[in-house]
Design a protein around this motif. Structure first.
Motif, mmCIF file in Angstrom:
data_model
loop_
_atom_site.group_PDB
_atom_site.id
_atom_site.type_symbol
_atom_site.label_atom_id
_atom_site.label_comp_id
_atom_site.label_asym_id
_atom_site.label_seq_id
_atom_site.Cartn_x
_atom_site.Cartn_y
_atom_site.Cartn_z
ATOM 1 N N GLU A 82 0.915 -1.241 0.082
ATOM 2 C CA GLU A 82 -0.139 0.078 0.164
ATOM 3 C C GLU A 82 0.759 1.207 0.051
ATOM 4 O O GLU A 82 1.754 1.206 0.806
ATOM 5 C CB GLU A 82 -0.976 0.081 1.259
ATOM 6 N N ALA A 83 0.840 2.016 -1.049
ATOM 7 C CA ALA A 83 1.528 3.386 -1.099
ATOM 8 C C ALA A 83 0.795 4.522 0.211
ATOM 9 O O ALA A 83 -0.419 4.380 0.316
ATOM 10 C CB ALA A 83 1.453 3.902 -2.120
ATOM 11 N N SER A 141 0.175 18.228 3.680
ATOM 12 C CA SER A 141 -0.741 17.300 4.105
ATOM 13 C C SER A 141 -0.353 16.109 5.186
ATOM 14 O O SER A 141 0.876 16.048 5.180
ATOM 15 C CB SER A 141 -1.376 16.670 2.680
ATOM 16 N N GLU A 142 -1.429 15.554 5.630
ATOM 17 C CA GLU A 142 -0.909 14.268 6.444
ATOM 18 C C GLU A 142 -0.740 13.143 5.326
ATOM 19 O O GLU A 142 -1.267 13.318 4.168
ATOM 20 C CB GLU A 142 -2.100 13.996 7.314
ATOM 21 N N PRO A 143 -0.242 12.037 5.878
ATOM 22 C CA PRO A 143 -0.156 10.816 4.920
ATOM 23 C C PRO A 143 -1.273 10.112 4.512
ATOM 24 O O PRO A 143 -1.148 8.972 4.860
ATOM 25 C CB PRO A 143 1.003 10.088 5.445
ATOM 26 N N ASP A 144 -2.279 10.823 4.164
ATOM 27 C CA ASP A 144 -3.615 10.329 3.995
ATOM 28 C C ASP A 144 -3.971 9.725 2.430
ATOM 29 O O ASP A 144 -4.810 8.935 2.063
ATOM 30 C CB ASP A 144 -4.730 11.356 4.124
ATOM 31 N N LEU A 154 6.229 2.765 0.920
ATOM 32 C CA LEU A 154 5.171 1.526 0.720
ATOM 33 C C LEU A 154 5.426 1.000 2.263
ATOM 34 O O LEU A 154 6.300 0.700 2.743
ATOM 35 C CB LEU A 154 5.769 0.867 -0.513
ATOM 36 N N ARG A 155 4.443 0.273 2.382
ATOM 37 C CA ARG A 155 3.993 -0.916 3.522
ATOM 38 C C ARG A 155 3.620 -1.977 2.966
ATOM 39 O O ARG A 155 2.550 -1.902 2.006
ATOM 40 C CB ARG A 155 3.455 -0.247 4.626
ATOM 41 N N PRO A 156 3.533 -3.187 3.664
ATOM 42 C CA PRO A 156 2.606 -4.197 3.212
ATOM 43 C C PRO A 156 1.189 -4.181 3.484
ATOM 44 O O PRO A 156 0.964 -3.352 4.409
ATOM 45 C CB PRO A 156 3.091 -5.324 4.286
ATOM 46 N N LEU A 169 4.518 2.865 9.143
ATOM 47 C CA LEU A 169 4.879 3.597 7.904
ATOM 48 C C LEU A 169 6.235 2.912 7.406
ATOM 49 O O LEU A 169 7.063 2.594 8.322
ATOM 50 C CB LEU A 169 4.939 4.935 8.371
ATOM 51 N N GLY A 170 6.478 2.768 6.098
ATOM 52 C CA GLY A 170 7.767 2.652 5.591
ATOM 53 C C GLY A 170 8.574 3.556 5.574
ATOM 54 O O GLY A 170 8.417 5.008 5.818
#
Length: 497
Positions: free
Chosen positions: A15-16, A169-172, A213-215, A221-222
């Motif tokens: 997931e980005a 922005s937030e990482p949304d 990216l994270r699984p 968070l990656g």
């Protein structure tokens, strides 16, 4: 197909997580800490003084209008205004930073919170605003050579000290498409407010993206990379798509993502490593000693709130409700405030909102985009387009002739009425004259007439085309079509009974 398959497989693994840092130059006449002009396009280094050149002993004086514009934006985004904020020195060395530090804001920014709702597939994603603060812009480097192999560089300090608003922005955000749409909507709001012209090519609106990216299913968070040098919505989308693929490949091969700043090379359509990513402590922030803390009074904030215009989301909804046009039309027509104003004036005067939206979106924007012109430069004013649509609605001219008249209006600036009068383009609606033309066409084309009477309905299209050709496009299509069908069915005098 291969790219779609690769993207589909990627989405099942990772997931980005995306956050955007948008820098908007404010439309003030002077710079943020001095009286130099902030206008774009002057000869290099012609709009500078000891303050914006960082000369020893020069003292900054805060531009009130810049604060007003930043507060106006914060209110439009639903942010909370900080009761007391202050400026800091952000220390770093770069050739386009004359003082070797930038006056910015750190732990006490002007505003927090707020959000923008962005379409995401079949739903809406709320992208939260982390912070909004004010700072000074840096100069501009001009490189002679390629992006990474310049023979030499020149620096223009005209931009140094121009008021710059940073919206983080937030990482949304989860996809490149959402990122591009967030940026479009933010740009539209800034332009509606009149605080920024939104010109990405000239650098008055710039965007940096943090992406990791994270699984799938993970909350952790990656490691992120920051991508810079994106000067269009398309480049933002392309750069993020590339960076997501790059990071996925590294992770799939057992590697580790390095926290770094990368440049987007639009020619090669890839990101390139620029430098390792700095952390906050690397900038050695400390309070700006030459500027006192800023406290915006509640009364001033409310005075600014009272100046807020109807913003794009609200105007889109109103256009759909009041004018009955589709959501897509409303989104296109509210992309900028001048465009929305133009359409609304035509829609009200012509009293056919959907017809007005078609002509503005297809004909007018088509010509303007082809010429690289804005709606404010349109050679056809709203009243001019309204007059053309009125002739069309009354049946004075046909749709085909209307397009010809529109083209001439655009090229010459003449009114629709004058063009129609000069060229005798009035539509033929007189039944006797149209009946004569129908008879001539039927006599000249017995084959298609016989085919139609044998059941080949497509022959009717050919015959109608011949009528329009014989009348030089001036026949009233509805009346001509009715007379033709009646004649073919033998219902007109002289027909088979």
């Amino acid at each position: 197909m291969e790219l779609e398959t690769r993207n589909s497989k990627l989405e099942t693994r990772y997931e980005a997580v995306i956050g955007l840092e948008v820098h908007a130059q404010l439309l003030t006449r002077s710079k943020v800490f001095c009286g130099c002009s902030a206008a774009f396009g002057a000869p290099p280094n012609s709009q500078t003084c000891p303050v914006c050149l960082g000369m020893p002993g020069a003292l900054p004086v805060l531009n009130r209008r810049a604060i007003e514009f930043a507060i106006k934006t914060a209110l439009a985004l639903g942010c909370d205004i900080t009761s007391v904020c202050r400026f800091h020195r952000k220390n770093y060395f770069y050739p386009d930073m004359p003082k070797n530090y930038q006056i910015s804001q750190y732990e006490l920014p002007l505003a927090w919170g707020g959000s923008i709702d962005v379409p995401a597939d079949d739903t809406t994603r709320r992208v939260r605003i982390h912070r909004l603060h004010l700072e000074e812009d840096v100069g501009k480097l001009l490189h002679a050579g390629t992006l990474h192999a310049a023979d030499y560089s020149l620096v223009d300090f005209n931009r140094s000290g121009v008021p710059l608003m940073e919206i983080v922005s937030e990482p949304d955000i989860r996809t490149p498409e959402e990122a591009a749409e967030y940026l479009r909507q933010l740009r539209a709001i800034l332009v509606y407010l009149g605080v920024c012209d939104g010109n990405m090519e000239e650098g008055s609106l710039r965007c940096d993206a943090n992406v990791s990216l994270r699984p799938v299913g993970s909350e952790e968070l990656g490691v992120k990379a920051e991508v810079k040098n994106m000067n269009s919505f398309k480049n933002v989308q392309k750069a993020l798509a590339y960076e997501i693929q790059r990071q996925a490949k590294v992770l799939d091969e057992g590697g580790k993502i390095v926290q770094e700043t990368r440049l987007w090379d639009a020619d090669q359509e890839l990101t390139l490593s620029m430098r390792s990513k700095e952390y906050a402590h690397d900038y050695r922030y400390f309070p700006e000693p030459d500027l006192v803390p800023l406290a915006a009074s509640p009364q001033w904030i409310e005075e600014i709130r009272a100046t807020l215009p109807e913003l794009p989301p609200q105007r889109r909804g109103r256009f759909v409700r009041e004018y009955g046009i589709p959501d897509y039309d409303a989104a296109v027509l509210t992309a900028s405030r001048p465009l929305a104003d133009y359409y609304e004036e035509v829609a009200k005067a012509s009293r056919e909102p959907k017809l007005a939206s078609n002509w503005v979106m297809v004909e007018l924007l088509g010509y303007l985009n082809k010429d690289g012109r804005e709606i404010t430069d349109s050679p056809i004013p709203p009243a001019g387009l309204t007059a053309l649509l009125t002739l069309l609605q009354r049946g004075t001219i046909s749709g085909k002739i209307a397009k010809t008249v529109f083209e001439q209006m655009y090229q010459t600036g003449k009114s629709a009425e004058l063009i129609v009068k000069e060229q005798g383009l009035t539509q033929i609606s007189d039944q006797d004259e149209l009946r004569r033309i129908v008879e001539e066409v039927l006599a000249a084309h017995p084959g298609p007439v016989a085919d139609y009477r044998k059941g080949k309905v497509q022959s009717l299209t050919f015959l109608v085309g011949m009528i329009m050709k014989a009348s030089r496009g001036k026949a009233n299509p509805k009346v001509a079509n009715e007379l033709l069908i009646a004649r073919l069915k033998g219902e007109e005098p002289g027909g088979d009974r």
